[in-house]
Design an enzyme around this catalytic site. Structure first.
Site, short mmCIF file in Angstrom:
data_model
loop_
_atom_site.label_atom_id
_atom_site.label_comp_id
_atom_site.label_asym_id
_atom_site.label_seq_id
_atom_site.Cartn_x
_atom_site.Cartn_y
_atom_site.Cartn_z
N CYS A 116 -2.16 -42.00 17.89
CA CYS A 116 -3.12 -43.07 18.26
C CYS A 116 -3.44 -43.06 19.74
CB CYS A 116 -2.56 -44.42 17.86
SG CYS A 116 -2.27 -44.53 16.10
N HIS A 257 -5.80 -50.43 21.39
CA HIS A 257 -5.72 -49.67 20.13
C HIS A 257 -5.65 -50.67 18.98
CE1 HIS A 257 -4.68 -47.03 16.97
NE2 HIS A 257 -3.41 -47.39 16.91
N ASN A 287 -6.65 -49.13 11.14
CA ASN A 287 -6.16 -48.27 12.22
C ASN A 287 -6.74 -46.87 12.03
OD1 ASN A 287 -4.73 -46.67 13.98
ND2 ASN A 287 -2.70 -47.41 13.38
N1 ACO Z 1 2.01 -55.82 0.74
C1 ACO Z 1 3.00 -56.69 0.46
N2 ACO Z 1 4.23 -56.58 0.96
C2 ACO Z 1 4.46 -55.55 1.81
C3 ACO Z 1 3.48 -54.62 2.16
C4 ACO Z 1 2.20 -54.77 1.57
N3 ACO Z 1 1.17 -53.94 1.84
N4 ACO Z 1 4.00 -53.72 3.01
C5 ACO Z 1 5.28 -54.07 3.23
N5 ACO Z 1 5.58 -55.18 2.49
C6 ACO Z 1 6.84 -55.90 2.40
C7 ACO Z 1 8.03 -55.03 2.74
O1 ACO Z 1 8.44 -54.29 1.63
C8 ACO Z 1 9.04 -56.07 3.16
O2 ACO Z 1 9.61 -56.63 2.01
P1 ACO Z 1 11.18 -57.05 1.98
O3 ACO Z 1 11.31 -58.12 3.02
O4 ACO Z 1 11.36 -57.52 0.58
O5 ACO Z 1 11.95 -55.80 2.32
C9 ACO Z 1 8.19 -57.15 3.84
O6 ACO Z 1 6.86 -56.94 3.38
C10 ACO Z 1 8.24 -57.10 5.34
O7 ACO Z 1 8.05 -55.75 5.77
P2 ACO Z 1 7.99 -55.36 7.30
O8 ACO Z 1 7.83 -53.87 7.42
O9 ACO Z 1 9.15 -55.99 8.03
O10 ACO Z 1 6.65 -56.11 7.72
P3 ACO Z 1 6.00 -56.25 9.14
O11 ACO Z 1 5.74 -57.66 9.43
O12 ACO Z 1 6.72 -55.44 10.19
O13 ACO Z 1 4.56 -55.57 8.93
C11 ACO Z 1 3.45 -53.49 9.49
C12 ACO Z 1 4.47 -54.21 8.59
C13 ACO Z 1 2.10 -54.12 9.23
C14 ACO Z 1 3.42 -52.02 9.14
C15 ACO Z 1 3.85 -53.69 10.98
O14 ACO Z 1 5.21 -53.42 11.12
C16 ACO Z 1 3.07 -52.84 11.94
O15 ACO Z 1 1.91 -53.05 12.18
N6 ACO Z 1 3.76 -51.88 12.63
C17 ACO Z 1 3.22 -51.16 13.77
C18 ACO Z 1 2.16 -50.16 13.43
C19 ACO Z 1 1.76 -49.43 14.68
O16 ACO Z 1 1.47 -49.99 15.70
N7 ACO Z 1 1.79 -48.11 14.63
C20 ACO Z 1 1.51 -47.32 15.83
C21 ACO Z 1 0.22 -46.70 15.80
S1 ACO Z 1 -0.07 -45.73 14.37
C22 ACO Z 1 -0.18 -44.04 14.84
O17 ACO Z 1 0.23 -43.63 15.88
C23 ACO Z 1 -0.79 -43.11 13.87
#
Ligand code: ACO
Length: 334
Positions: A116, A257, A287
């Site tokens: 990214c 980003h 993204n």
């Molecule tokens: N729908 C419903 N539930 C979901 C989904 C979904 N699509 N995805 C995950 N969950 C669930 C998980 O299984 C978990 O359930 P559990 O508590 O029973 O285990 C719960 O939701 C919480 O999961 P988390 O991963 O802790 O959720 P979080 O609030 O962290 O959100 C996300 C996840 C959106 C991926 C977030 O962590 C994020 O945005 N991370 C950073 C992404 C980023 O910046 N990446 C860098 C750039 S990308 C690149 O370089 C290509």
């Protein structure tokens, strides 16, 4: 000899036609529109057609950027292509394919891999080549067909990503007012496994086993990445503003980003940014990795919100882990 600076002359973008909404994902995986909007801010994303490659999208964005710079392809003397979803792993480079599609001949062209952060990384390369006097008009592209490495049965990653392309022309200038104010990029490879496509590559060459195990798909430690992104970006943008004696309130366009609305909000709030300063596209494109920042800049350009001389604060974070930030005035040819 007069000092030469890098100027951000133009922007262009391409957004593929097909749209995947949150309602579409509700039919594909165990998720809900409510969860996706609340946790990410994403409502839809655009997906490339099956026969549309990263270089196809990149060439369309680049053509617009070159036209808007008032240049022709003959003027371009370097092509830097940021992508982690190249047309081919590992050759030819997508930069070579884009050059061919645009009719750019006998010009240095290469790909840059910083996930990214790729577009801002590529801007550092353009600046260095221009300020050293080696190049005059650099075509910088960020383009991704992320859908080609997404596992559409994995709800934790599939809902996040979209496809698209953005491009800019960076040209040599002797006018100090047009110059990049500051730019820097960094990385910490100890977090290499936070965001990874395990195969194909020298560790896991293409094999039936690798495919059976789904190693060709992107894997992400989402929550850990989220926390590091907020911490790193907040520190990084505060530093670049402080080093240049610029108050956050003076920035007309904060272009972060577009990975997750909650990351953007946390960083914006810690800087005391007003809503009207923050450029947001994550709700409609998701993204798009290296394409995210140039697509966002193109949006404000096409909406008539980006005026000549106005300062953009760019910040980005991605696989590697990598991050970068920049303070750059928009400097179109008059
Ligand atoms: N729908 C419903 N539930 C979901 C989904 C979904 N699509 N995805 C995950 N969950 C669930 C998980 O299984 C978990 O359930 P559990 O508590 O029973 O285990 C719960 O939701 C919480 O999961 P988390 O991963 O802790 O959720 P979080 O609030 O962290 O959100 C996300 C996840 C959106 C991926 C977030 O962590 C994020 O945005 N991370 C950073 C992404 C980023 O910046 N990446 C860098 C750039 S990308 C690149 O370089 C290509």
């Amino acid at each position: 000899m007069e000092k030469v600076y890098a100027a951000f002359r133009s922007i262009g973008a391409y957004v593929p036609q097909k749209i995947l909404t949150n309602a579409d994902f509700e039919k594909m995986v165990d998720t809900s529109d409510e969860w996706i909007v609340k946790r990410t801010g994403i409502k839809k994303r655009h997906i490339a057609a099956d026969d549309e490659s990263t270089s196809d999208m990149a060439a369309k964005a680049a053509k617009i950027a070159i036209e808007r710079a008032g240049l022709s392809v003959e003027d371009i003397d370097l092509v830097v292509m940021a992508t982690v979803t190249p047309d081919y792993f590992n050759m030819p480079s997508t930069a070579c394919l884009v050059s061919d599609k645009l009719g750019i001949k006998n010009v240095q062209a290469f790909d840059l891999s910083a996930a990214c952060s790729g577009f801002v990384y590529a801007l550092t390369v353009a600046k260095a080549f221009i300020e050293s006097g080696m190049k005059k008009n650099v075509l910088v592209i960020g383009a991704e067909k992320f859908s080609s490495i997404v596992d559409y049965t994995d709800r934790t990653t599939s809902i996040l990503f979209g496809d698209g392309a953005g491009a800019a022309v960076i040209s040599a200038t002797t006018n100090r007012d047009e110059a990049f104010v500051d730019i820097h990029a960094s990385a910490d490879g100890s977090y290499w496994d936070f965001l990874i496509t395990p195969s194909p590559g020298s560790v896991n060459p293409a094999s039936h086993t690798a495919i059976d195990e789904g190693l060709q798909f992107v894997k992400m430690k989402g929550n850990e990445t989220f926390k590091l992104a907020v911490k790193t970006l907040t520190k990084d943008v505060k530093e670049i503003l402080k080093n240049n004696n610029i108050e956050a309130g003076e920035i007309p366009h904060f272009v972060p980003h577009q990975a997750n609305y909650r990351i953007i909000k946390a960083v914006g709030d810690s800087l005391g940014m007003r809503e009207d300063q923050v450029v947001l596209t994550v709700h409609k494109y998701g993204n798009t990795s290296a394409a995210s920042i140039p697509m966002a800049i193109n949006d404000i350009y096409e909406e008539g919100r980006l005026q000549s001389g106005e300062l953009m604060l760019l910040d980005t974070f991605g696989g590697g882990l990598t991050w970068a930030s920049a303070l750059i005035p928009f400097a179109p040819n008059k």
